[in-house]
Design a protein around this motif. Structure first.
Motif, PDB file in Angstrom:
ATOM      1  N   GLU A 203      20.066  34.559  43.821  1.00  0.00           N
ATOM      2  CA  GLU A 203      19.527  34.323  45.155  1.00  0.00           C
ATOM      3  C   GLU A 203      19.531  32.827  45.418  1.00  0.00           C
ATOM      4  N   LEU A 204      20.186  32.419  46.489  1.00  0.00           N
ATOM      5  CA  LEU A 204      20.378  30.992  46.727  1.00  0.00           C
ATOM      6  C   LEU A 204      19.133  30.340  47.326  1.00  0.00           C
ATOM      7  N   ASN A 205      18.961  29.058  47.022  1.00  0.00           N
ATOM      8  CA  ASN A 205      17.893  28.320  47.686  1.00  0.00           C
ATOM      9  C   ASN A 205      18.382  27.808  49.045  1.00  0.00           C
ATOM     10  N   GLU A 207      19.085  24.928  50.431  1.00  0.00           N
ATOM     11  CA  GLU A 207      20.236  24.022  50.509  1.00  0.00           C
ATOM     12  C   GLU A 207      21.536  24.748  50.170  1.00  0.00           C
ATOM     13  N   GLN A 208      21.447  25.619  49.163  1.00  0.00           N
ATOM     14  CA  GLN A 208      22.651  26.360  48.762  1.00  0.00           C
ATOM     15  C   GLN A 208      23.123  27.286  49.883  1.00  0.00           C
ATOM     16  N   ILE A 209      22.164  27.880  50.575  1.00  0.00           N
ATOM     17  CA  ILE A 209      22.533  28.796  51.664  1.00  0.00           C
ATOM     18  C   ILE A 209      23.330  28.047  52.716  1.00  0.00           C
ATOM     19  N   GLY A 232      26.535  17.454  45.185  1.00  0.00           N
ATOM     20  CA  GLY A 232      25.296  18.015  44.640  1.00  0.00           C
ATOM     21  C   GLY A 232      25.020  17.439  43.280  1.00  0.00           C
ATOM     22  N   VAL A 233      23.800  16.985  43.056  1.00  0.00           N
ATOM     23  CA  VAL A 233      23.459  16.399  41.762  1.00  0.00           C
ATOM     24  C   VAL A 233      23.740  17.412  40.650  1.00  0.00           C
ATOM     25  N   THR A 234      23.908  16.929  39.440  1.00  0.00           N
ATOM     26  CA  THR A 234      24.176  17.815  38.306  1.00  0.00           C
ATOM     27  C   THR A 234      23.057  18.859  38.214  1.00  0.00           C
ATOM     28  N   GLY A 235      23.433  20.116  38.078  1.00  0.00           N
ATOM     29  CA  GLY A 235      22.429  21.163  37.945  1.00  0.00           C
ATOM     30  C   GLY A 235      21.864  21.629  39.272  1.00  0.00           C
ATOM     31  N   SER A 236      22.525  21.278  40.371  1.00  0.00           N
ATOM     32  CA  SER A 236      21.996  21.681  41.677  1.00  0.00           C
ATOM     33  C   SER A 236      22.564  23.029  42.128  1.00  0.00           C
ATOM     34  N   THR A 239      28.214  25.371  41.023  1.00  0.00           N
ATOM     35  CA  THR A 239      29.076  26.427  40.492  1.00  0.00           C
ATOM     36  C   THR A 239      28.699  27.793  41.091  1.00  0.00           C
ATOM     37  N   GLU A 240      27.403  27.995  41.283  1.00  0.00           N
ATOM     38  CA  GLU A 240      26.969  29.249  41.904  1.00  0.00           C
ATOM     39  C   GLU A 240      27.562  29.388  43.313  1.00  0.00           C
ATOM     40  N   ILE A 241      27.641  28.273  44.011  1.00  0.00           N
ATOM     41  CA  ILE A 241      28.236  28.313  45.354  1.00  0.00           C
ATOM     42  C   ILE A 241      29.730  28.599  45.279  1.00  0.00           C
ATOM     43  N   GLY A 604      17.945  16.733  29.666  1.00  0.00           N
ATOM     44  CA  GLY A 604      16.826  17.416  30.284  1.00  0.00           C
ATOM     45  C   GLY A 604      17.224  18.517  31.234  1.00  0.00           C
ATOM     46  N   ARG A 605      18.006  19.454  30.751  1.00  0.00           N
ATOM     47  CA  ARG A 605      18.366  20.569  31.613  1.00  0.00           C
ATOM     48  C   ARG A 605      17.490  21.765  31.351  1.00  0.00           C
ATOM     49  N   GLY A 606      16.635  21.667  30.373  1.00  0.00           N
ATOM     50  CA  GLY A 606      15.792  22.815  30.042  1.00  0.00           C
ATOM     51  C   GLY A 606      14.389  22.634  30.582  1.00  0.00           C
TER      52      GLY A 606
HETATM   53  P1  ADP Z   1      26.085  22.514  38.896  1.00  0.00           P
HETATM   54  O1  ADP Z   1      27.418  23.211  38.928  1.00  0.00           O
HETATM   55  O2  ADP Z   1      25.729  21.872  40.196  1.00  0.00           O
HETATM   56  O3  ADP Z   1      25.883  21.601  37.734  1.00  0.00           O
HETATM   57  P2  ADP Z   1      25.132  25.136  38.229  1.00  0.00           P
HETATM   58  O4  ADP Z   1      25.748  26.011  39.285  1.00  0.00           O
HETATM   59  O5  ADP Z   1      25.743  25.139  36.895  1.00  0.00           O
HETATM   60  O6  ADP Z   1      24.976  23.646  38.767  1.00  0.00           O
HETATM   61  O7  ADP Z   1      23.598  25.534  38.148  1.00  0.00           O
HETATM   62  C1  ADP Z   1      22.741  25.058  37.134  1.00  0.00           C
HETATM   63  C2  ADP Z   1      21.934  26.228  36.577  1.00  0.00           C
HETATM   64  O8  ADP Z   1      21.115  26.793  37.577  1.00  0.00           O
HETATM   65  C3  ADP Z   1      22.811  27.349  36.071  1.00  0.00           C
HETATM   66  O9  ADP Z   1      22.226  27.852  34.892  1.00  0.00           O
HETATM   67  C4  ADP Z   1      22.769  28.361  37.176  1.00  0.00           C
HETATM   68  O10 ADP Z   1      22.931  29.678  36.688  1.00  0.00           O
HETATM   69  C5  ADP Z   1      21.387  28.184  37.746  1.00  0.00           C
HETATM   70  N1  ADP Z   1      21.334  28.469  39.178  1.00  0.00           N
HETATM   71  C6  ADP Z   1      22.178  28.070  40.136  1.00  0.00           C
HETATM   72  N2  ADP Z   1      21.788  28.500  41.342  1.00  0.00           N
HETATM   73  C7  ADP Z   1      20.655  29.217  41.157  1.00  0.00           C
HETATM   74  C8  ADP Z   1      19.770  29.917  42.018  1.00  0.00           C
HETATM   75  N3  ADP Z   1      19.962  29.956  43.333  1.00  0.00           N
HETATM   76  N4  ADP Z   1      18.693  30.513  41.457  1.00  0.00           N
HETATM   77  C9  ADP Z   1      18.491  30.460  40.145  1.00  0.00           C
HETATM   78  N5  ADP Z   1      19.280  29.831  39.269  1.00  0.00           N
HETATM   79  C10 ADP Z   1      20.355  29.194  39.755  1.00  0.00           C
END
Ligand code: ADP
Ligand code: ZN
Length: 746
Positions: A203-205, A207-209, A232-236, A239-241, A604-606
């Motif tokens: 489920e997108l947040n 900004e992602q939407i 998008g900052v690292t971890g934003s 890839t999900e998009i 600090g990704r965890g």
């Molecule tokens: P980026 O490619 O910008 O570094 P990722 O797409 O890898 O970011 O996302 C970082 C982490 O957050 C991944 O583990 C991903 O599965 C998770 N993630 C991404 N979007 C969502 C979301 N909308 N809700 C929950 N987790 C998400």
């Protein structure tokens, strides 16, 4: 359709000309634009690609083609158009472009599908035959019964494994005519034996939407779409998009290409894509440089035949022959590895934008640290901009601490590898069982061997660089050149002055590894660089054991800087942030900024937030200061001002011409002659630099000179350069290379 009598072809050799041939009646209906053919050329044969079908030809002495190579046309009209654009833009003969466009295994069509034996039941089995068998050969009966149950043909090897029976038994059955053996194609799937766990859309947040909506809107009216820069900052959640964007493209009946830097094409990445589209695993093809020729053949045909709808790959995957292309994603678009450093010297991101225009599809460029070019294009409205400012897990950006090595140096010598502060931070991580990454973009143990008496360094005889000392395993105990591979024994005395006064200086990853291991004897330390990762599986194994927590400290080069996710890493140390900064290159600052931001993104990704230590002798340089405050806009602003003032990209295009020869004087003379001719040809529209020795004056035994030209009308400039070169007779041992939009200025 018009019956082709004549065709125009580009043959696979640099002759800078297209040739016409006759098509014999018998072959006529099998030839079209994009077909591969064998043609007579001079007194031999050559392979060629058909670029036009003509109903007449003015050419004299026209000869018939010899054969058609492979089956269907391998090159679409759109890709051919792309090739023509590349040839004009990158100032490169079309034959050379073709080499990149079509993998060798497809051009030559020498390798076919892998054949293996399949088994299926025979049409009819005489009942008395079976009775006879029952008495005499019970094992044959057992096998036969298994085969008779088959609904579709099965691989013989698989059947024998399942039944634990042997090949002889199978052959006996075949001989009696009780079963049928047939050769069939088996795919060489590089990921065939892996299982991918299906994942669903997250489920997108908010900004992602918004970002996804940009993509789906563009997919709905692709003819109007502009490239989308996804910053998008690292971890934003970029890839999900991408994943959901691809889904949207598939739903509209279109296909997709995802480009990632070769180094990020890890099992993790492949898994994320194959997993999301697991319901049709075959849909995802993977292209990278480690495929065997057979695998490449199969993946390519899987794409070409339309079976694969999604392609993930490194640079050259931009040429994947997908039909109905709807979406091209370029992840980490700022990466310099998208630029090919040999002809054709193309940049995959820029080729992506052009292919998107030709095929009327959407292109998305993603990055945490966009290139200045793309950021500038977004600012000027040429690109659409979508921004993700938050990490998905609401994590704070890591804390960046700058360590001034000038002060540390005063305390003790070893401090220039590990400052006191960084050492203390590592100790805390070890205590808490958290992991550390130490980054240094330089391989080897000592980076030079100097004489403390006369000051001579051991230099490579072929290149103008110092030799690096390696302990192991690369060139163990020897000096080696990282540019040409030359190695030499370590001399006992200085070969120049004869004194026993040699000292090692400078350090690379090997020395960092050994220093860290000495300071923290109980820690598990591993090194990851091109020297330690020579085995194919080593990279994967090291990453797996790091992820599993079996390694405390990972030391590495850029191999570890990119796109890897390690939740337990809370500390990143950048051993020397100045390395990239002092390159003689107008992009040095931009690269340093990007590198610091990217490497910092590993921390600090965890659950716990991360800390980054940046060791530097120039703590106040803008790239370090802006990176420290995660201030992209600020950095881009000041860097753009600098570029504009100096007429550098993105405000002007650059063309770099390198003239080289084993004879210094001849290279110099040729460079000067060329510069004079260029001056006449270019006029005042372009900024023409003087011919100068390249920063890397000598490489692999060749002396090198540069001419740098800058200007706006790049295609015109390309053409003028090509015309000037074509008119100049260069001595045989002088080589001239033209690099349009260069990334390497060395
Ligand atoms: P980026 O490619 O910008 O570094 P990722 O797409 O890898 O970011 O996302 C970082 C982490 O957050 C991944 O583990 C991903 O599965 C998770 N993630 C991404 N979007 C969502 C979301 N909308 N809700 C929950 N987790 C998400
Ligand atoms: Zn060398």
């Amino acid at each position: 359709m018009l019956k082709p009598n004549f065709i125009r072809v580009i043959i696979d050799r640099a002759i800078h000309r297209e040739l016409d041939y006759l098509v014999p009646e018998t072959l006529a209906d099998r030839v079209s634009v994009g077909s591969r053919v064998r043609v007579p050329f001079r007194d031999k044969s050559a392979l060629a690609t058909v670029v036009a079908v003509l109903d007449r030809s003015e050419a004299e002495g026209i000869r018939p083609i010899e054969a058609i190579v492979g089956e269907t046309p391998v090159l679409s009209k759109e890709l051919l158009e792309l090739a023509r654009w590349m040839s004009a833009y990158y100032c490169c003969p079309i034959e050379t472009v073709m080499r990149s466009l079509l993998p060798q295994v497809i051009r030559r069509a020498e390798i076919g599908w892998k054949k293996q034996l399949f088994v299926q039941p025979a049409d009819k089995i005489p009942p008395d035959e079976l009775e006879k068998l029952r008495r005499r050969a019970p094992r044959q009966v057992e096998l036969l019964e298994a085969i008779n149950k088959l609904k579709v043909p099965m691989l013989a090897t698989e059947l024998l494994r399942k039944t634990s029976l042997d090949n002889q038994t199978l052959r006996a059955l075949a001989k009696r005519g009780l079963v049928e053996l047939r050769e069939g194609d088996v795919p060489r799937d590089p990921h065939g034996d892996e299982k991918f766990i299906a994942t669903g859309n997250l489920e997108l947040n908010a900004e992602q939407i918004l970002a996804l909506k940009e993509i789906t809107d563009a997919l709905d009216s692709p003819e109007k779409a502009r490239p989308i820069l996804l910053h998008g900052v690292t971890g934003s959640g970029k890839t999900e998009i991408y994943l959901q964007g691809i889904r949207a493209a598939l739903q509209r009946g279109r296909s997709a290409i995802v480009l990632v830097p070769e180094i990020s094409l890890t099992p993790q990445t492949v898994e994320r894509f194959k997993g999301r589209f697991a319901e049709a695993q075959d849909d995802v093809a993977v292209l990278h440089s480690h495929l065997s020729e057979g695998e490449r053949h199969d993946e390519w045909h899987k794409i070409h035949s339309g079976r694969a709808r999604i392609v993930i790959g490194a640079r050259s995957a931009i040429f994947a022959p997908l039909k109905n292309l709807g979406l091209i994603i370029v992840d980490e678009e700022h990466e310099t590895t998208y630029k090919q450093e040999e002809a054709p010297r193309y940049h995959a991101r820029d080729v992506a934008a052009v292919r998107a225009k030709i095929e009327k599809c959407v292109v998305v460029l993603g990055s945490a640290t966009p290139s200045l070019e793309s950021y500038h294009n977004a600012g000027s409205g040429k690109y659409e901009l979508a921004t993700l400012t938050q990490r998905v897990d609401q994590q704070q950006m890591p804390l960046m601490r700058i360590v001034d090595l000038r002060q540390e140096r005063r305390k003790e010598k070893a401090a220039s590898i590990l400052s006191e502060k960084l050492r203390a931070a590592i100790a805390v991580r070890l205590e808490k069982h958290e992991q550390t990454i130490l980054f240094l973009n330089r391989r080897g143990f000592s980076t030079s061997l100097l004489c403390s008496n006369c000051g001579e360094a051991r230099n490579c005889p072929n290149c103008s660089v110092a030799l690096t000392f390696h302990r192991h395993p690369a060139a163990a105990g020897r000096l080696s050149c990282h540019l040409c591979g030359h190695t030499a024994a370590v001399p006992k005395k200085c070969p120049a002055c004869g004194k026993d006064a040699l000292i090692y200086s400078g350090f690379g990853t090997e020395k960092v590894e050994s220093t860290v291991a000495q300071i923290f004897p109980t820690a598990v330390v591993k090194r990851m660089d091109a020297d330690s990762m020579t085995r194919k599986q080593a990279y994967r194994e090291t990453l797996l054991s790091f992820r599993a927590g079996k390694i405390d400290i990972l030391v590495g080069t850029q191999m570890i800087a990119k796109g890897l996710h390690f939740p337990n890493v809370t500390l990143v140390g950048i051993i020397n942030a100045d390395l990239a900064l002092h390159m003689p290159d107008f992009r040095a600052g931009e690269r340093t900024f990007q590198l610091l931001t990217q490497v910092a993104g590993r921390a600090g990704r965890g659950e716990t937030s991360g800390e980054v230590f940046v060791q530097t002798y120039t703590p106040f340089s803008p790239s370090i200061q802006f990176a420290r405050h995660h201030d992209f806009a600020g950095y881009f602003q000041q860097e753009l001002e600098f570029r504009e003032r100096c007429d550098f990209p993105p405000f002007k295009h650059a063309v770099l011409i390198t003239i080289r020869s084993a004879h210094e004087a001849r290279a110099k003379f040729s460079a000067e002659t060329l510069a004079r001719r260029l001056k006449e040809a270019l006029g005042s529209e372009f900024i023409l630099g003087d011919p100068t020795p390249a920063p890397l004056e000598k490489l692999q035994g060749q002396f090198r000179f540069h001419i740098l030209i800058r200007g706006e009308a790049i295609v015109r400039l390309s053409r003028l350069v090509r015309e000037t070169l074509d008119k100049l007779p260069f001595p045989e041992d002088v080589t001239v290379a033209v690099d349009v939009d260069p990334y390497q200025l060395l």
